[in-house]
Design an enzyme around this catalytic site. Structure first.
Site, PDB file in Angstrom:
ATOM      1  N   GLY A 239      -8.609   7.590  -1.373  1.00 38.83           N
ATOM      2  CA  GLY A 239      -8.452   8.964  -0.911  1.00 38.83           C
ATOM      3  C   GLY A 239      -8.728   9.086   0.570  1.00 38.83           C
ATOM      4  N   THR A 243     -13.582  12.889   1.312  1.00 38.65           N
ATOM      5  CA  THR A 243     -13.288  13.540   0.037  1.00 38.65           C
ATOM      6  C   THR A 243     -14.347  13.273  -1.027  1.00 38.65           C
ATOM      7  OG1 THR A 243     -11.833  11.669  -0.463  1.00 38.65           O
ATOM      8  CG2 THR A 243     -10.805  13.668   0.374  1.00 38.65           C
ATOM      9  N   GLY A 244     -15.313  12.404  -0.756  1.00 31.87           N
ATOM     10  CA  GLY A 244     -16.416  12.210  -1.690  1.00 31.87           C
ATOM     11  C   GLY A 244     -16.358  10.933  -2.494  1.00 31.87           C
ATOM     12  N   LYS A 245     -15.716   9.889  -1.974  1.00 31.70           N
ATOM     13  CA  LYS A 245     -15.622   8.624  -2.718  1.00 31.70           C
ATOM     14  C   LYS A 245     -17.000   7.979  -2.856  1.00 31.70           C
ATOM     15  CE  LYS A 245     -12.626   6.982   0.204  1.00 31.70           C
ATOM     16  NZ  LYS A 245     -12.457   8.173   1.049  1.00 31.70           N
ATOM     17  N   THR A 246     -17.721   7.886  -1.766  1.00 34.81           N
ATOM     18  CA  THR A 246     -19.064   7.296  -1.817  1.00 34.81           C
ATOM     19  C   THR A 246     -20.009   8.179  -2.619  1.00 34.81           C
ATOM     20  OG1 THR A 246     -18.636   6.351   0.374  1.00 34.81           O
ATOM     21  CG2 THR A 246     -20.911   6.339  -0.398  1.00 34.81           C
ATOM     22  N   GLU A 463       1.752  33.515  22.773  1.00 34.79           N
ATOM     23  CA  GLU A 463       1.118  33.710  21.468  1.00 34.79           C
ATOM     24  C   GLU A 463       1.707  34.911  20.737  1.00 34.79           C
ATOM     25  OE1 GLU A 463      -0.687  31.497  20.233  1.00 34.79           O
ATOM     26  OE2 GLU A 463      -0.948  30.328  22.055  1.00 34.79           O
ATOM     27  N   ASP A 537       3.497  22.537  20.153  1.00 33.47           N
ATOM     28  CA  ASP A 537       4.512  23.118  19.266  1.00 33.47           C
ATOM     29  C   ASP A 537       5.742  22.219  19.186  1.00 33.47           C
ATOM     30  OD1 ASP A 537       2.793  25.283  19.066  1.00 33.47           O
ATOM     31  OD2 ASP A 537       3.749  26.344  20.725  1.00 33.47           O
TER      32      ASP A 537
END
Length: 688
Positions: A239, A243-246, A463, A537
């Protein structure tokens, strides 16, 4: 009873004796040699010396240069120490340069003649000092040891020091050159010591379900084996970063209740040949003795990268030897029953195919970026220690952070708390979170950046062009606010509340492209010249156009064709030069069409665009409701806009209620004050 005294069985508490360390032996030995050397006089004299003939010696005695004489009968020489006032006459140097006691060394033939001459000089008053005899050898045994052995000992000590640092860097004080091939994995006998379980992992329901089966098997293997099933030998967590693998691996350690070995892929890499393979073998040997257990290798791409297919491009190098050892240990001739491998990487495309096959890593668990509902759960976890007020809406924050990973959301919560503390607030408010999101996406505000009025007007028109186009295109993301305050590298920005679509249609991508080109189109129409403000852009537009044509098959001339190639060693394009020319022409046509479309929309609504730009110049930051006042309600309403509108309505109602309560409290205070004044007047009348 003495607490440190063992009981009769020898099982009582024992004294914590310090561990034996050979470093103390080395230090004591070197210190003893140094003390012996310096106590014996060290180098016999740190002062300057010179040799002279016997005739020169007699001449210096006759001139009265000598202060004292030391005669060495054994070696047949003497030392004549020179008086301080005659140092320059003998050595042609100052006393500071020669040292405290410079001397002249003279060899003689007969000790009797020397002694007779010195006695004559004493009688003649040319030598008034003393002369003594010594039998000690100049280069004694201790000096010989010091001068000859000390450099060798110093080199050995330095060599041992560096070898210990290289070979035992992760093994503490006990590491040495012979333990360089030992594994550096940290073992947790009880993973619960980490304090992390599956409850601490928000979202990732699919990944947790797959990885929880491994934990269930370790706790209750019969449930699976009695049906003939086998536990997967390994699972690879794949991943994007953050993302929180460990974190998932730590949760497995906390839930499994079995020994857990944790190390990084870079721990196998070493400058010595064969060390990586040796550490792999040692790791699995330790794991087999502790089975059932789990081995977790973080960032496995450091050692598991695909082996070269061309021997001229690296051949059989050390990293490949380490990978071969890992492949053999994971599923080779031997067995690893009870040893489960977990690994994590964000570069799965670079891993060797032999490492990914079934039997080694049976499962690839994808840990993707959290979606809307998962971001809500992640916010709930990270908001627990944060003191928030009633204005904070987790649903709104989750919608404001599309594409954010778990680490990014944790950073948002932390930044919001820091911003609130900077403003001396007692709680963290909704605006603090919005400022934190702006800070992370766009960078720090630079309100002190000096700009001319012409530059400020050009940025406002640019803008306002983005905002106008997004307002009148159906599939463009709904606008939240527009700012011309410099932030990070950007001089201005338009903030949107994007919808998370599973599929992107061609029409939606063209609308987004048109919105991106709105800033450049507004500059050309209403400023009269274009600037470098549209570089970002244009970069995004060009990449998107090439992606639509080369990968998604959305071209009229190249329909339904995908030229994406994921081969690692691909040195040529997977299409011809003729096709490349067609792609370039199609990209140019697509971008030019959307640019002309943007100019057409801006021309139709140029009055509203001018009002919007002027409002930006005056206030620097405007919101969606300001745009709605100018252009009217947006023709297309999305689900995200409905939620945003509901949130804004709720905020307005809440602010109105707070204002009403403040007015009631103010009236109550005034009434109380009037009543007090009436009582005071009544008292005064009674006194009269």
């Amino acid at each position: 009873m003495d607490k440190n005294k063992p009981n009769k069985n020898g099982n009582g508490p024992k004294m914590n004796m310090p561990k034996f360390n050979m470093n103390w032996i080395y230090a004591i030995a070197i210190l003893a040699l140094g003390l012996l050397y310096f106590s014996s006089g060290g180098p016999q004299n740190s002062s300057v010396s010179r040799t002279a003939t016997y005739s020169d010696f007699k001449s210096m005695i006759d001139h009265g240069y000598a202060s004292k004489i030391v005669i060495n009968k054994t070696q047949g020489n003497l030392k004549m120490y020179v008086k301080p006032e005659h140092i320059r006459d003998v050595f042609h140097q100052s006393a500071q340069q020669t040292g405290k006691d410079p001397y002249v060394e003279v060899e003689f033939g007969s000790i009797d003649q020397v002694e007779e001459y010195i006695n004559q000089a004493k009688e003649a008053k040319t030598f008034t000092g003393d002369y003594t005899f010594e039998n000690r050898k100049e280069n004694d045994f201790l000096n010989m040891i010091f001068y000859n052995m000390f450099p060798i000992l110093l080199l050995i000590a330095l060599w041992m020091f560096f070898m210990r640092r290289m070979g035992g860097g992760g093994m503490g004080a006990g590491g040495n050159v012979f333990s360089v091939g030992k594994s550096k994995a940290k073992m947790y006998e009880k993973g619960g010591d980490l304090g992390i379980t599956f409850k601490d992992v928000a979202g990732q329901a699919g990944a947790k379900q797959e990885i929880q089966e491994i934990v269930d098997f370790l706790k209750n293997p019969q449930k699976y084996t009695e049906l003939g099933g086998k536990i997967p030998k390994g699972a690879l967590l794949v991943g994007p970063p953050g993302t929180g693998k460990t974190l998932l691996a730590k949760a497995v350690a906390g839930e499994a209740g079995v020994p857990f070995f944790s190390m990084s892929g870079s721990d196998f890499v070493e400058m010595f040949v064969g060390v990586g393979a040796s550490r792999v073998r040692d790791l699995f040997q330790q794991a087999k003795t502790k089975s059932p257990c789990i081995i977790f290798i973080d960032e496995i791409d450091a050692v598991g990268r695909a082996r070269s297919k061309n021997p001229a491009m690296g051949g059989n190098d050390e990293r490949e030897n380490t990978l071969n050892a890992l492949l053999t240990e994971m599923d080779g001739f031997g067995t690893n029953s009870g040893v489960i491998i977990l690994a994590a990487t964000n570069r799965a495309d670079m891993l060797d195919s032999a490492l990914l096959r079934a039997g080694r890593f049976d499962r690839q668990i994808h840990v993707d970026l959290p979606d809307l509902n998962e971001r809500k759960e992640v916010f709930k976890v990270h908001l627990k220690p944060v003191k928030t007020d009633e204005s904070v809406d987790i649903d709104f924050l989750a919608r404001q952070t599309p594409g954010f990973s778990g680490a990014d959301i944790a950073n948002v919560c932390n930044e919001a708390a820091l911003i609130a503390a900077r403003h001396n607030s007692q709680t963290v408010k909704k605006q603090d979170f919005l400022d934190a999101v702006d800070r992370i996406i766009g960078g720090l505000e630079k309100k002190t950046k000096v700009m001319t009025e012409a530059e400020k007007r050009s940025i406002a028109i640019h803008e306002a062009g983005h905002a106008t186009i997004s307002w009148f295109t159906e599939f463009a993301n709904p606008l939240v606010k527009v700012s011309i305050v410099p932030r990070g590298q950007a001089l201005g920005a338009a903030w949107y509340l994007p919808e998370e679509r599973v599929l992107q249609t061609k029409e939606a991508m063209l609308d987004e492209m048109c919105s991106l080109l709105g800033g450049r189109a507004a500059e050309e129409l209403f400023v009269g010249h274009i600037s470098t403000g549209a570089m970002n852009d244009l970069e995004r537009t060009t990449k998107q156009a090439y992606g639509m044509i080369a990968f998604a098959g959305m071209s009229d001339k190249l329909p339904n064709l995908c030229y994406y190639n994921n081969a690692e060693y691909q040195f040529q394009k997977p299409y011809s030069e003729t096709t490349a020319k067609i792609m370039d022409d199609e990209v140019l046509r697509m971008i030019n069409e959307q640019y002309e479309r943007a100019k057409k929309i801006l021309t139709e609504h140029k009055e509203g665009h001018a009002q919007l730009a002027q409002l930006l110049i005056d206030r620097e930051v405007i919101f969606a409701e300001d745009v709605e006042k100018i252009f009217g309600k947006r023709p297309w309403t999305s689900r995200a806009e409905e939620l945003l509108e509901a949130q804004m309505k709720a905020d307005a109602e809440r602010m109105a209620e707070e204002r009403a309560r403040e007015l009631e409290a103010q009236k109550a205070e005034e009434t109380k004050s009037d009543a007090g004044d009436g009582e005071t007047k009544a008292d005064e009348s009674e006194d009269k």
